[in-house]
Design a protein around this motif. Structure first.
Motif, PDB file in Angstrom:
ATOM      1  N   ILE A  43       0.855  -1.195   0.000  1.00  0.00           N
ATOM      2  CA  ILE A  43       0.000   0.000   0.000  1.00  0.00           C
ATOM      3  C   ILE A  43       0.888   1.241   0.000  1.00  0.00           C
ATOM      4  CG2 ILE A  43      -1.483   1.389   1.494  1.00  0.00           C
ATOM      5  CD1 ILE A  43      -3.207  -0.857   1.923  1.00  0.00           C
ATOM      6  N   SER A 128      -5.590   0.211  -1.711  1.00  0.00           N
ATOM      7  CA  SER A 128      -6.414  -0.736  -0.949  1.00  0.00           C
ATOM      8  C   SER A 128      -5.831  -2.133  -1.035  1.00  0.00           C
ATOM      9  CB  SER A 128      -7.840  -0.781  -1.505  1.00  0.00           C
ATOM     10  OG  SER A 128      -8.419   0.487  -1.487  1.00  0.00           O
ATOM     11  N   ARG A 129      -5.890  -2.847   0.088  1.00  0.00           N
ATOM     12  CA  ARG A 129      -5.398  -4.223   0.115  1.00  0.00           C
ATOM     13  C   ARG A 129      -6.388  -5.163  -0.561  1.00  0.00           C
ATOM     14  NH1 ARG A 129      -3.411  -2.281   5.038  1.00  0.00           N
ATOM     15  NH2 ARG A 129      -1.208  -2.726   5.287  1.00  0.00           N
ATOM     16  N   THR A 157      -2.141  -8.111  -6.799  1.00  0.00           N
ATOM     17  CA  THR A 157      -2.284  -8.266  -5.362  1.00  0.00           C
ATOM     18  C   THR A 157      -1.644  -7.089  -4.657  1.00  0.00           C
ATOM     19  OG1 THR A 157      -2.216 -10.658  -5.583  1.00  0.00           O
ATOM     20  CG2 THR A 157      -1.819  -9.765  -3.386  1.00  0.00           C
ATOM     21  N   VAL A 158      -2.414  -6.438  -3.765  1.00  0.00           N
ATOM     22  CA  VAL A 158      -1.908  -5.324  -2.962  1.00  0.00           C
ATOM     23  C   VAL A 158      -1.918  -5.781  -1.512  1.00  0.00           C
ATOM     24  CG1 VAL A 158      -2.244  -2.927  -2.271  1.00  0.00           C
ATOM     25  CG2 VAL A 158      -2.814  -3.638  -4.609  1.00  0.00           C
ATOM     26  N   ARG A 159      -0.785  -5.708  -0.830  1.00  0.00           N
ATOM     27  CA  ARG A 159      -0.654  -6.128   0.572  1.00  0.00           C
ATOM     28  C   ARG A 159      -0.417  -4.941   1.478  1.00  0.00           C
ATOM     29  NH1 ARG A 159      -2.924 -10.493   0.033  1.00  0.00           N
ATOM     30  NH2 ARG A 159      -1.936 -12.113  -1.109  1.00  0.00           N
TER      31      ARG A 159
END
Length: 159
Positions: A43, A128-129, A157-159
């Protein structure tokens, strides 16, 4: 009064294969240290989408629509915190006439696209995750709908 009756259809596949009908489009996401290659994005990270648009002949009035995944948003490079995205390499293509940054997509317009391979970079920020779908980018000659191209879809993929 004005009434419009229309029908639209969507492919059953979530990630249809790339297609080329006069325009070929490729799209690659990258971070500051190189290509994403399936790695998750943190993020707040600045992300670039490198677009490559190829045409065999001169095409007038091309619209290139690049949908954004829900976890990323487009960044104005010259406003406020958008300048952090400027640390990523890449630039606006000389061939572009106008670029519209919208909530869910970026639309790039070219009034006169000469033959050859053209590059353009769009800057984003992870907000946003989650695991998100990256729908295919779509390019079309606005007054010749038979001339178009589509990139491949992907996952982000967002962590």
């Amino acid at each position: 009064m004005y009434y419009r009756l229309g029908a639209e259809w969507a492919l059953a596949e979530p990630n249809p294969p790339a297609r080329e009908h006069g325009l070929e489009i490729r799209r690659e996401l990258r971070l500051g240290d190189g290509a994403l290659n399936g790695r998750p994005i943190a993020i707040g990270d600045a992300v670039a989408i490198d677009l490559t648009l190829s045409a065999r002949t001169r095409i007038r009035y091309v619209a290139l629509e690049v949908p954004l995944p829900a976890g990323l948003e487009a960044v104005q490079r010259d406003l406020g915190k958008g300048q952090a995205a400027a640390r990523l390499s890449g630039s606006r293509g000389w061939w572009t006439s106008y670029e519209e940054l919208r909530r869910d997509r970026v639309v790039v317009f070219a009034d006169d696209l000469p033959p050859g391979t053209h590059r353009h970079t769009i800057f984003l920020r992870a907000t946003s995750r989650g695991d998100f779908s990256l729908p295919p980018a779509h390019a079309e000659a606005m007054y010749m709908p038979e001339v178009w191209g589509r990139s491949e879809g992907a996952r982000v993929t967002v962590r």
